[in-house]
Design an enzyme around this catalytic site. Structure first.
Site, mmCIF file in Angstrom:
data_model
loop_
_atom_site.group_PDB
_atom_site.id
_atom_site.type_symbol
_atom_site.label_atom_id
_atom_site.label_comp_id
_atom_site.label_asym_id
_atom_site.label_seq_id
_atom_site.Cartn_x
_atom_site.Cartn_y
_atom_site.Cartn_z
ATOM 1 N N GLU A 1 -1.800 5.882 -9.459
ATOM 2 C CA GLU A 1 -2.678 6.834 -9.478
ATOM 3 C C GLU A 1 -2.742 7.805 -8.314
ATOM 4 O O GLU A 1 -2.791 8.866 -8.341
ATOM 5 C CB GLU A 1 -4.059 6.290 -9.933
ATOM 6 N N GLU A 2 -2.588 7.113 -7.055
ATOM 7 C CA GLU A 2 -2.672 7.901 -5.919
ATOM 8 C C GLU A 2 -1.367 9.005 -5.782
ATOM 9 O O GLU A 2 -1.819 9.929 -5.347
ATOM 10 C CB GLU A 2 -2.353 6.919 -4.807
ATOM 11 N N ARG A 3 -0.371 8.375 -6.101
ATOM 12 C CA ARG A 3 0.949 9.212 -6.256
ATOM 13 C C ARG A 3 0.856 10.536 -7.248
ATOM 14 O O ARG A 3 1.188 11.551 -6.965
ATOM 15 C CB ARG A 3 2.066 8.334 -6.121
#
Length: 386
Positions: free
Chosen positions: A241-243
């Site tokens: 999700e961060e990426r």
């Protein structure tokens, strides 16, 4: 990816929030080296923007992740990189594992106020000697009765000077590096925690970043997210999700670089003609816009697969890699066409040039992304595909 009327309504809500509450103040906050994070997060929380894909039971909207990507893309209209990064830390870096694996008690205590904007969170993974090499981190959390006692430090921690809690990855046993780590929610006011002065960064100036030290910090074991030893696995899931957030978030900022450069090149004349009439310039800008659209398509494809419950590690890593490299390419090319004006500190493309450099480092460096992609392609020496 097909967008519904609900997606477009969310897009307008985020854009109106950015235009009203953030962009008029960005220049001031960039100079100050911080923004009023609790105030802005509370306003975002009141609009539901900090819990779009989080469970309704804890105040979220309960929507699928495509809605979060729409919001991430629109937060890219903020005229700096630091503020959307801080928002992304809250929504897509320090809370996904908590929302998915945390106990109801833990989610009630930390996730619900984070969604509401009443608490600010940060993520504690990187260390001075262990950034992209997550397996190599040294911070420990040793059992003592019903508690963990934490010792170590974390480096480059966005939001930490104003954070209410940190989602901390620490070694909870002496087992192998991939099975000895746990994610623990640690209130930042716990005795034994100290935060360094703000780090003086090249870019992302309006986000607060510091080093965090843990000296015999005691927290209950019930603050652990999920099973002991599952921290590495959960952090790898959080990275997806961060990426994706990071890749989606950069798209409209890069488009702004291109659009503002087009406007400048129409106004700036050399040798009697507008700069935009130079074929080398307008062809190059067309190429860059094409590359931006390719990044958008990749992000949308990865998101669509993620919503379907599929492992998007390879696609998310590709999107992260492409976003970082394209960000450097677009900002550098556009800055060149601004000439001397592009070398001025307050120029919008100059700011983007500084801010986007982090995208190829934070959340896993380009080289880590390439390693992940090669592994999943089955072309790392001694590695099998899959």
């Amino acid at each position: 990816m097909i967008f519904t009327q609900e997606h477009e309504e969310l897009r307008r809500t985020v854009r109106n929030f950015v235009d009203k509450e953030i962009n008029p103040h960005v220049d001031e906050w960039e100079k100050d080296g911080r923004f009023p994070i609790h105030e802005i997060f509370k306003k975002a929380g009141d609009l539901g923007l900090l819990g779009i894909s989080k469970p309704e039971k804890f105040g979220g909207m309960g929507l699928d992740y495509s809605y979060s990507i729409v919001a991430a893309e629109e937060f890219g209209t903020i005229r700096c990189g630091g503020i959307p990064m801080s928002i992304g830390v809250q929504t897509d870096m320090c809370t996904p594992a908590l929302a998915r694996f945390g106990s109801d008690e833990l989610r009630e205590q930390f996730l619900a106020p984070a969604i509401a904007g009443d608490m600010v969170g940060c993520i504690g993974v990187s260390e001075v000697g262990a950034g992209s090499d997550v397996a190599g981190l040294k911070t420990t959390a040793r059992k003592d009765g019903d508690d963990y006692v934490i010792n170590g430090s974390k480096m480059w921690i966005t939001n930490s000077p104003s954070a209410d809690f940190i989602c901390l990855l620490a070694n909870t046993s002496d087992d192998k590096p991939h099975v000895n780590k746990s994610l623990i929610v640690v209130p930042m006011k716990t005795p034994g925690i100290t935060v360094s002065p703000h780090l003086d960064k090249l870019g992302m100036r309006s986000s607060e970043t510091a080093q965090v030290f843990f000296d015999n910090v005691r927290v209950p074991q019930r603050y652990r997210i999920g099973h002991e030893g599952a921290g590495f696995m959960m952090q790898m899931l959080q990275f997806q999700e961060e990426r994706l957030f990071g890749a989606a978030n950069i798209i409209k900022g890069l488009e702004y670089c291109v659009d503002s450069t087009i406007d400048y090149c129409k106004q700036r004349h050399t040798f009697g003609n507008p700069l935009i009439d130079n074929q080398a310039i307008h062809f190059r800008l067309a190429e860059l816009q094409t590359e931006i659209e390719c990044l958008r398509a990749l992000v949308y494809q990865a998101t669509e697969q993620y919503v379907k419950g599929r492992d998007v590690t390879k696609l998310a890593s590709m999107a992260k890699l492409k976003a970082g490299r394209l960000g450097r390419e677009v900002s550098d090319a556009c800055l060149q066409y601004w000439g001397g004006m592009g070398f001025m500190w307050d120029n919008p493309v100059s700011r983007a040039y500084r801010d986007v450099r982090l995208v190829s480092i934070g959340g896993g460096a380009d080289e880590i992304m390439l390693g992940i992609i090669c592994k999943l392609m089955g072309i790392l020496p001694g590695k099998k595909k899959g």
